[in-house]
Design an enzyme around this catalytic site. Structure first.
Site, PDB file in Angstrom:
ATOM      1  CD  GLU A  67     -18.893   7.780 -38.497  1.00 22.73           C
ATOM      2  OE1 GLU A  67     -17.784   7.564 -39.011  1.00 22.73           O
ATOM      3  OE2 GLU A  67     -19.624   6.890 -38.019  1.00 22.73           O
ATOM      4  CB  CYS A 119     -14.734   7.752 -39.655  1.00 18.22           C
ATOM      5  SG  CYS A 119     -15.164   6.227 -38.799  1.00 18.22           S
TER       6      CYS A 119
END
Length: 467
Positions: free
Chosen positions: A219, A253
């Site tokens: 990620e 994020c």
């Protein structure tokens, strides 16, 4: 090779032999024991994390609870049994071509390397989602601790190991120099990573250099665009956006980094006022702080500052403004993530112009729409489905539920494998591989593939699902 890495991986591989043979129900009981241990030791864990990360007590207590809940979720996943995807096709000599007896299910890969994240010292770190999903799958784990919270990592590993049947099932290594040998160790079968685009790209390069490239679930970065349509309420949008932008000093994020608003209707002014009332705060590490200042400085050179909050520890929440045409001309640079409490407000005059620009954005973990009703957003749906892994309606992307239906992934650079998730029950699938058994003796079949189905797992038999 780094001696500590060599030892940790070899011990994990040895411990993994018995772990993968442990029945899923027994693994589930172990995971519940880890959950209990994390909660039991919360009074030791959160103060260490607070000292290293400067995150507040309430946030850290909540994160420990979330981390414990992840272990209980995967205990439920193991008991459910659907994760093995058991499929049985009985022989059919009349089929064209003739069909033998075929049975397929998922098996654990082997040692999983996990790179801990900076912004979640528990939920995406030593005992985070990558670790628990890999353990649930039957894989041992070696974690590369994040340099931002080494003591917290050691304490967490100690707590988890005490609840495992073999402490070597969870290895822990420290230091930048441990990363490359961990990724390249021949016994490592997959890598999980949460971090920067630069870090993820470096890991992918190391994997490509292996004689046997392995799966990489990274990620890497996300701008999480938000589209505000004219029917939305400006005050509600502005207050929600400001809160989401500055949550955790923007170090998530899923931070909303792009907001598309109508040029008319007072949206821009409402956002400016809401952000102007916010304040910054200390960031997790000096490296993250420096990166934020550089990235926001680049935006300041190219765009007009719409509003700024109050500076704390030298960090100021900021939103910049641009017309849709100017923003499009500035792509791809203006579509890059700025990790921290900074975002771009993009003004548009006609919502019909949005799809063409949205198609040019990099992949994201999330995409959000704010509108009074569905008809106004209908033309955006096909574009957003290709842009992000989670679509949000009249909400905000910060906050990722840990549940069966969650998908936390997206097209590059949000993740390296958009078909997979790092949060939620489906995360277990990253650490498994299917094996098919053709005309195999019943006594040698895994119990999940036997006709009597002693474990009671869901089976698809001759095309029909049996639960």
């Amino acid at each position: 090779m780094n001696d500590s890495v060599q030892a940790a991986v070899e011990r994990a591989a040895a411990a993994g032999e018995a772990w993968r043979a442990t029945p899923p129900a027994e693994r589930a009981t172990v995971l519940e024991g880890v959950s209990d241990a994390l909660l039991k030791h919360a009074e030791e864990l959160w103060p260490a994390a607070a000292e290293e990360t400067r995150l507040p007590e309430a946030r850290l207590r909540g994160e420990i609870a979330r981390t414990a809940a992840q272990f209980r979720l995967f205990a439920d996943v193991l008991r459910d049994g659907g994760w093995v995807e058991a499929v049985i096709d009985h022989p059919d000599p009349g089929a064209i071509p003739p069909r033998p007896d075929l049975r397929r299910m998922n098996h654990p890969l082997g040692v999983v390397a996990v790179f801990a994240a900076s912004n979640f010292p528990f939920a995406f770190s030593v005992a985070g989602g990558d670790t628990v999903s890999a353990l649930a799958a039957g894989c041992p784990v070696v974690v590369k601790a994040h340099e931002g919270h080494p003591r917290t990592s050691d304490l967490t590993a100690s707590v988890v190991r005490q609840a495992l049947p073999d402490p070597d099932l969870l290895g822990l290594v420290h230091g930048f120099e441990a990363g490359a040998p961990l990724v390249k160790h021949p016994l490592v079968t997959a890598v999980g990573f949460t971090g920067s685009l630069a870090g993820g790209t470096a890991i992918q390069k190391l994997i490509d250099e292996r004689p046997d490239p392995i799966p990489f679930y990274g990620e890497l970065g996300s701008v999480n665009p938000v589209v505000v349509l004219p029917s939305a309420d400006p005050a509600e949008v502005a207050s929600g956006f400001a809160a989401s932008l500055t949550l955790g000093v923007g170090q998530f994020c899923t931070n909303p980094g792009l907001v598309f608003v109508p040029a008319e209707g007072g949206f821009e002014q409402a956002v400016a006022e809401a952000v102007g009332a916010t304040s910054g705060g200390p960031m997790l590490t000096d490296k993250i702080r420096e990166g934020y200042l550089r990235a926001s400085g680049r935006l300041a050179e190219r765009l007009t500052l719409l509003a700024g909050g109050s500076a704390v520890d030298g960090i100021t929440p900021q939103v910049f403004a641009a017309d849709l045409e100017a923003f499009a001309d500035g792509l791809p640079e203006l579509g890059e993530e700025c990790f921290g409490p900074s975002a771009i407000v993009v003004r548009y005059r006609d919502a019909a112009d949005l799809p063409a620009v949205l198609r040019r954005l990099p992949g994201s973990l999330t995409a959000t729409v704010h509108a009074a009703g569905p008809e106004e957003a209908r033309d955006l749906v096909p574009v957003l489905r290709r842009l992000a892994g989670r679509l949000i309606w009249n909400g905000w992307p910060t906050g990722v539920a840990v549940c069966w239906a969650m998908h936390h992934g997206g097209p590059w650079p949000a993740s390296t494998a958009p078909a997979h998730t790092s949060v939620g029950a489906a995360a277990i699938g990253r650490w498994t591989t299917p094996v098919a058994y053709q005309d195999w003796p019943a006594d040698l079949l895994p119990p999940e593939l036997r006709d009597d189905n002693p474990l009671g797992v869901p089976q698809r038999v001759d095309g029909s699902l049996r639960v």
